[in-house]
Design an enzyme around this catalytic site. Sequence first.
Site, PDB file in Angstrom:
ATOM      1  N   ASP A 135       2.936   7.049  14.793  1.00 21.40           N
ATOM      2  CA  ASP A 135       3.214   6.404  13.510  1.00 21.40           C
ATOM      3  C   ASP A 135       4.635   6.733  13.061  1.00 21.40           C
ATOM      4  O   ASP A 135       4.874   7.081  11.908  1.00 21.40           O
ATOM      5  CB  ASP A 135       2.192   6.834  12.458  1.00 21.40           C
ATOM      6  CG  ASP A 135       2.334   6.061  11.143  1.00 21.40           C
ATOM      7  OD1 ASP A 135       2.861   4.931  11.169  1.00 21.40           O
ATOM      8  OD2 ASP A 135       1.932   6.591  10.085  1.00 21.40           O
ATOM      9  N   HIS A 167      -2.271  14.213   5.999  1.00 18.60           N
ATOM     10  CA  HIS A 167      -2.976  14.245   7.279  1.00 18.60           C
ATOM     11  C   HIS A 167      -2.158  14.969   8.337  1.00 18.60           C
ATOM     12  O   HIS A 167      -0.952  15.188   8.173  1.00 18.60           O
ATOM     13  CB  HIS A 167      -3.261  12.814   7.764  1.00 18.60           C
ATOM     14  CG  HIS A 167      -2.044  11.916   7.684  1.00 18.60           C
ATOM     15  ND1 HIS A 167      -1.843  11.046   6.639  1.00 18.60           N
ATOM     16  CD2 HIS A 167      -0.976  11.772   8.502  1.00 18.60           C
ATOM     17  CE1 HIS A 167      -0.692  10.405   6.815  1.00 18.60           C
ATOM     18  NE2 HIS A 167      -0.150  10.821   7.944  1.00 18.60           N
ATOM     19  N   GLN A 217      -4.701  10.241  12.970  1.00 21.95           N
ATOM     20  CA  GLN A 217      -4.190  10.987  11.818  1.00 21.95           C
ATOM     21  C   GLN A 217      -5.374  11.396  10.937  1.00 21.95           C
ATOM     22  O   GLN A 217      -5.964  10.577  10.260  1.00 21.95           O
ATOM     23  CB  GLN A 217      -3.186  10.135  11.022  1.00 21.95           C
ATOM     24  CG  GLN A 217      -1.870   9.923  11.777  1.00 21.95           C
ATOM     25  CD  GLN A 217      -1.018   8.829  11.158  1.00 21.95           C
ATOM     26  OE1 GLN A 217      -1.416   7.662  11.139  1.00 21.95           O
ATOM     27  NE2 GLN A 217       0.160   9.188  10.665  1.00 21.95           N
ATOM     28  N   ASP A 275       5.293  13.124   1.855  1.00 20.00           N
ATOM     29  CA  ASP A 275       4.814  11.859   2.400  1.00 20.00           C
ATOM     30  C   ASP A 275       3.347  11.630   2.069  1.00 20.00           C
ATOM     31  O   ASP A 275       2.516  12.545   2.156  1.00 20.00           O
ATOM     32  CB  ASP A 275       5.001  11.850   3.920  1.00 20.00           C
ATOM     33  CG  ASP A 275       4.558  10.546   4.537  1.00 20.00           C
ATOM     34  OD1 ASP A 275       5.251   9.538   4.341  1.00 20.00           O
ATOM     35  OD2 ASP A 275       3.482  10.531   5.169  1.00 20.00           O
ATOM     36  N   GLU A 333       6.871  10.561  -2.192  1.00 20.97           N
ATOM     37  CA  GLU A 333       6.793   9.266  -1.521  1.00 20.97           C
ATOM     38  C   GLU A 333       5.489   8.628  -1.981  1.00 20.97           C
ATOM     39  O   GLU A 333       4.448   8.756  -1.339  1.00 20.97           O
ATOM     40  CB  GLU A 333       6.827   9.440  -0.002  1.00 20.97           C
ATOM     41  CG  GLU A 333       6.974   8.128   0.767  1.00 20.97           C
ATOM     42  CD  GLU A 333       5.632   7.505   1.183  1.00 20.97           C
ATOM     43  OE1 GLU A 333       5.599   6.299   1.447  1.00 20.97           O
ATOM     44  OE2 GLU A 333       4.632   8.248   1.234  1.00 20.97           O
ATOM     45  N   HIS A 374      12.883   2.756   5.860  1.00 21.41           N
ATOM     46  CA  HIS A 374      12.387   2.670   7.224  1.00 21.41           C
ATOM     47  C   HIS A 374      11.147   1.794   7.308  1.00 21.41           C
ATOM     48  O   HIS A 374      10.784   1.325   8.379  1.00 21.41           O
ATOM     49  CB  HIS A 374      12.033   4.064   7.735  1.00 21.41           C
ATOM     50  CG  HIS A 374      10.766   4.607   7.139  1.00 21.41           C
ATOM     51  ND1 HIS A 374      10.681   4.995   5.817  1.00 21.41           N
ATOM     52  CD2 HIS A 374       9.528   4.806   7.659  1.00 21.41           C
ATOM     53  CE1 HIS A 374       9.465   5.400   5.566  1.00 21.41           C
ATOM     54  NE2 HIS A 374       8.731   5.307   6.662  1.00 21.41           N
ATOM     55  N   ASP A 375      10.498   1.582   6.161  1.00 21.11           N
ATOM     56  CA  ASP A 375       9.194   0.926   6.151  1.00 21.11           C
ATOM     57  C   ASP A 375       9.335  -0.573   5.952  1.00 21.11           C
ATOM     58  O   ASP A 375      10.423  -1.099   5.704  1.00 21.11           O
ATOM     59  CB  ASP A 375       8.334   1.516   5.034  1.00 21.11           C
ATOM     60  CG  ASP A 375       6.938   1.891   5.509  1.00 21.11           C
ATOM     61  OD1 ASP A 375       6.483   1.287   6.498  1.00 21.11           O
ATOM     62  OD2 ASP A 375       6.330   2.775   4.903  1.00 21.11           O
ATOM     63  N   ARG A 427       8.350  -3.027  12.634  1.00 17.96           N
ATOM     64  CA  ARG A 427       9.263  -2.296  11.756  1.00 17.96           C
ATOM     65  C   ARG A 427      10.435  -1.709  12.544  1.00 17.96           C
ATOM     66  O   ARG A 427      11.493  -1.416  11.972  1.00 17.96           O
ATOM     67  CB  ARG A 427       8.513  -1.186  11.011  1.00 17.96           C
ATOM     68  CG  ARG A 427       7.540  -1.704   9.961  1.00 17.96           C
ATOM     69  CD  ARG A 427       6.731  -0.576   9.352  1.00 17.96           C
ATOM     70  NE  ARG A 427       5.903   0.107  10.342  1.00 17.96           N
ATOM     71  CZ  ARG A 427       5.125   1.150  10.059  1.00 17.96           C
ATOM     72  NH1 ARG A 427       5.057   1.611   8.823  1.00 17.96           N
ATOM     73  NH2 ARG A 427       4.391   1.713  11.006  1.00 17.96           N
TER      74      ARG A 427
END
Length: 650
Positions: A138, A181, A249, A281, A323, A392-393, A523
């Site tokens: 991921d 996670h 995850q 995150d 985030e 980045h997303d 992405r």
Amino acid sequence: MRCAPGDLHDLAAEVLTDSPAHERQLFDLRLDRWFADLHDGLAAVFPAAAVGPLERRLIGTAARAFADRDPELKELDLRRTLDDAWICDPGMIGYATYADRFAGTLAGLGDRLDYLSELGVSYLHLMPLLEPRPGDSDGGYAVADYRRVRADLGDTGDLRALATALRGRGISLVLDLVLNHVAEEHAWAAAARAGDAHYQDYFRLYPDRAEPDAFERTLPEVFPDFAPGNFTWNAEMQRWVWTTFNAFQWDLNWANPDVLVEFAEIILFLANLGVEVVRLDAIAFLWKRLGTNCQNQPEVHALTQALRAVSRIACPALAFKAEAIVGPTDLVHYLGRGVHHGKVSDIAYHNSLMVQIWSMLAAQDVRLAAHALRAIPPIPASTTWVTYVRCHDDIGWAIDDADAAAVGLTGWGHRAFLSDYYSGSFPGSPARGLVFQENPATGDRRISGTAASLCGLDVALQAGPVPGRVGAGLVDAALARVLLGYAMVFGWGGIPVIWMGDELGLRNDPDWASEPGHEEDNRWAHRPRMPWDVAEERQDGATVAGRMFTALRHFATVRASLPYLDATVEAEIPELADPGILPVLRRHPVGVMLQLYNVTAGWRPWPGHLLHAHGLADGVDALSGTLVQIGLDGNLWLAPHASLWIVPRG
């Protein structure tokens, strides 16, 4: 101020017995200063009987980290204590990148610091670089070891050396810390699979589908294409594992105080390597409550408050960045509301501003953005936003239905329009984004793409007579749209962050799917490897790279000189005079600054009497250095996609 109990001071004294007297005194003062935040955060989550023992564990952890902290970092702690609003300074300019895609290794990145300094960067966010699971991770967010660096990038010694070099240039290092996670390969998960009851309690495990099915009734799917559902069957344990993001995850059980202690130790470990900001995150997902979407629960903020208090006691130079890509009413809680005011994260992503910038550029209308941005409550003066055009997303269209209705739109219809526009399927759209994670049930279609590709540079270069050279009108228009978006994020306040490649006008990577593990995740189209041959053109004003780099460097230089852009000053959206122009007002004690952004492809007027009302009729546009010119018709006219930062003359 509620001081810490004597037994906690005694515990700290035992740990710090070999430390100089002035350092023991300093730790005691910090312990008293931040004890109430720690106690209140823990008491809001855990049973009363558990709070005292947990405080002792956490203070012991903080004292050991303080004792081990490098003298240079202890000096930084003192500096930041004297200037606790350092994150709000207009000179804060951010840059975000993957270390490997920017420079290959951490050592290689250290060799490229002149480039970042030339751009004006003072805040460097390196995307996940702690050891991930093998294969699909991921994008690095499935962490297998929080105390090791990816082997291909280097080791913790290289990370420490890089942090030291950055600090010498006045650049703060930002790293991701995944809280929700761990990878299924992590030692905690491995022990749980082996039957260790202690570590099984680190996770959310269920023997049958009764509870998972009950939770699923109100849980959304984060990755409906990759990982439908929120639970995964594990044959070794004969248990269902809570897996919000991907099957590999495993969500952590934050109701277990051992998990909190583990992460307190990890945070202080990273801080002692020289990390100055940790990006928390997926923080919105930490607490699970039946009958909810298991996001933004009150315990999340209490847990963050406790972690922040521990870090303030041990290493106050460290800042927390949340985030949390959530709705505006939920978002402000990550910077502190009510009893948590100013006590949780120091920085949060202004996702709403990012979404509204893209909405304004597509619709050529600012009314929705003005309404939505006005509705965001003020944040604590000690906190700030990260502002960004993209990251980045993927871009999810977080358009609130009520906001849309307030300006005569439907939320569903406008979100569909934005997806159509930025995927290039809307008639006349110059954008060339990629649809990411389409959900037929909800109609949700997120978008991938670089800023330049979403603003039409691909189309412009295909039509232009000399690719990349000045003179093609479509190229000019595409770059103007990109720069308009960046002018907004540089002008809003907070910490504007440039995503790697935008400063060179990089377009979507056509070979994004050719790298192993990237095939199903588009992405990666907007995460290209740094083309250093293109970067060599950054001084050439006749190229796309030269125009973009020069413009963003200019934004950074001008921004750093303007006290109006200190993040302790709120951005206001005054009354609109034209649906194509977004006004942003900043009232600083030294004077007023008015920003005007023309989001349309045509010339637009701004009434001169509104400039008079703010004492700016004879003001100066700080970006161009030219005097404001009100025409004979009484208006100030803005060119297509123009940005003005109007400040008092002199």
